[in-house]
Structure formats: C-alpha cells, structure tokens
Design a protein around this motif. Structure first.
Motif, PDB file in Angstrom:
ATOM      1  N   MET A   5       0.851  -1.176   0.000  1.00  0.00           N
ATOM      2  CA  MET A   5       0.000   0.000   0.000  1.00  0.00           C
ATOM      3  C   MET A   5       0.893   1.234   0.000  1.00  0.00           C
ATOM      4  O   MET A   5       1.869   1.306   0.742  1.00  0.00           O
ATOM      5  N   ARG A   6       0.546   2.199  -0.803  1.00  0.00           N
ATOM      6  CA  ARG A   6       1.301   3.447  -0.902  1.00  0.00           C
ATOM      7  C   ARG A   6       0.429   4.605  -0.416  1.00  0.00           C
ATOM      8  O   ARG A   6      -0.724   4.727  -0.806  1.00  0.00           O
ATOM      9  N   LEU A   7       1.015   5.457   0.431  1.00  0.00           N
ATOM     10  CA  LEU A   7       0.332   6.656   0.911  1.00  0.00           C
ATOM     11  C   LEU A   7       0.997   7.883   0.303  1.00  0.00           C
ATOM     12  O   LEU A   7       2.195   7.870   0.016  1.00  0.00           O
ATOM     13  N   ASP A  43      -2.882  11.983   1.405  1.00  0.00           N
ATOM     14  CA  ASP A  43      -3.459  11.078   2.402  1.00  0.00           C
ATOM     15  C   ASP A  43      -3.128  11.542   3.818  1.00  0.00           C
ATOM     16  O   ASP A  43      -3.962  11.482   4.712  1.00  0.00           O
ATOM     17  N   LEU A  92      -9.346   6.779   5.620  1.00  0.00           N
ATOM     18  CA  LEU A  92      -7.982   6.267   5.494  1.00  0.00           C
ATOM     19  C   LEU A  92      -7.766   5.104   6.460  1.00  0.00           C
ATOM     20  O   LEU A  92      -7.168   4.087   6.095  1.00  0.00           O
ATOM     21  N   ARG A 108      -9.405   2.095   4.972  1.00  0.00           N
ATOM     22  CA  ARG A 108      -8.616   1.627   3.827  1.00  0.00           C
ATOM     23  C   ARG A 108      -7.401   0.831   4.284  1.00  0.00           C
ATOM     24  O   ARG A 108      -7.035  -0.166   3.656  1.00  0.00           O
ATOM     25  N   LEU A 109      -6.802   1.252   5.403  1.00  0.00           N
ATOM     26  CA  LEU A 109      -5.603   0.597   5.918  1.00  0.00           C
ATOM     27  C   LEU A 109      -5.900  -0.502   6.935  1.00  0.00           C
ATOM     28  O   LEU A 109      -4.981  -1.168   7.413  1.00  0.00           O
ATOM     29  N   ASP A 115       5.477   3.869   0.382  1.00  0.00           N
ATOM     30  CA  ASP A 115       5.045   2.480   0.538  1.00  0.00           C
ATOM     31  C   ASP A 115       5.172   2.057   1.992  1.00  0.00           C
ATOM     32  O   ASP A 115       6.192   2.321   2.641  1.00  0.00           O
ATOM     33  N   VAL A 116       4.152   1.376   2.505  1.00  0.00           N
ATOM     34  CA  VAL A 116       4.186   0.876   3.879  1.00  0.00           C
ATOM     35  C   VAL A 116       5.152  -0.307   3.922  1.00  0.00           C
ATOM     36  O   VAL A 116       4.942  -1.314   3.244  1.00  0.00           O
ATOM     37  N   ARG A 163       4.542  -2.195   9.973  1.00  0.00           N
ATOM     38  CA  ARG A 163       3.291  -1.834  10.643  1.00  0.00           C
ATOM     39  C   ARG A 163       3.295  -2.500  12.019  1.00  0.00           C
ATOM     40  O   ARG A 163       3.661  -3.675  12.130  1.00  0.00           O
TER      41      ARG A 163
END
Length: 107
Positions: free
Chosen positions: A1-3, A7, A59, A62-63, A79-80, A83
């Motif tokens: 996933m890209r922020l 965002d 957001l 979404r995450l 990019d994540v 986490r």
C-alpha cells in the motif's frame, strides 16, 4: 500500500515517514508519540505524521486500522514497509526506519 502527502496532510520524508494513528483518550498513544518524535528527531530525512483516527476514518478503514496506537513506517515513495500496533520501543522504531531507508536505497 502506498500513501501520499494528500493522504497524510503532510509531506513525506526524503528517507522515510512515521505515521501514527491515535485517538484522543488513548494513553498508550502519548507514549508512542514520545518514542516516534524521539526517533524522528535523531534520524535525518524522516518525517512524522500523527493522525487522529476519528478525523481520518476513510484512510483508517482503507488501511484496516482497528486499534490505536498503530504505527506505519513508509519508505521515501510512501510504501508501507512496517506496521505495528501498540507502543514500540525506540530500538524497534529505529530498526524499522533503517529497513525503510534500505528499501529505497536498493530500489
């Protein structure tokens, strides 16, 4: 996933970005904020965004953010790469930032 900066409502760091999802009455969020601010202050090229989940519901959905604090570490592209939920240690966060920086340098 890209922020993206859109965002986050803030620019990305040139090497990495720490994104913390918090909530108003979350005591562990305050501890996480302290650790994140310390890691960012002692690492060049790293940005920090502390987002209140109540203000960023779409957001968060979404995450898949379902607990606060949740910390995301992004590489320079957004990019994540890491986490975690709960309060990280300074060593854990520095290790994640080093990993995020190495992702960018190897790309």
């Amino acid at each position: 996933m890209r922020l993206t900066p859109d965002d986050l409502g803030a620019p990305l760091g040139e090497r990495a970005t720490v994104v913390q999802f918090s909530s108003t009455f979350c005591a562990p969020c305050r501890s996480t904020r302290y650790v994140a601010e310390r890691a960012v202050a002692t690492t060049d090229g790293v940005a920090y965004a502390d987002l209140d989940i109540a203000d960023h519901l779409a957001l968060g959905e979404r995450l898949g953010i379902d607990v606060t604090p949740t910390v995301l570490v992004l590489d320079a592209r957004g990019d994540v790469v890491r986490r975690a939920s709960g309060v990280p240690t300074l060593a854990q966060l520095r290790s994640a930032l080093a990993a995020a920086s190495s992702v960018e340098s190897s790309a």
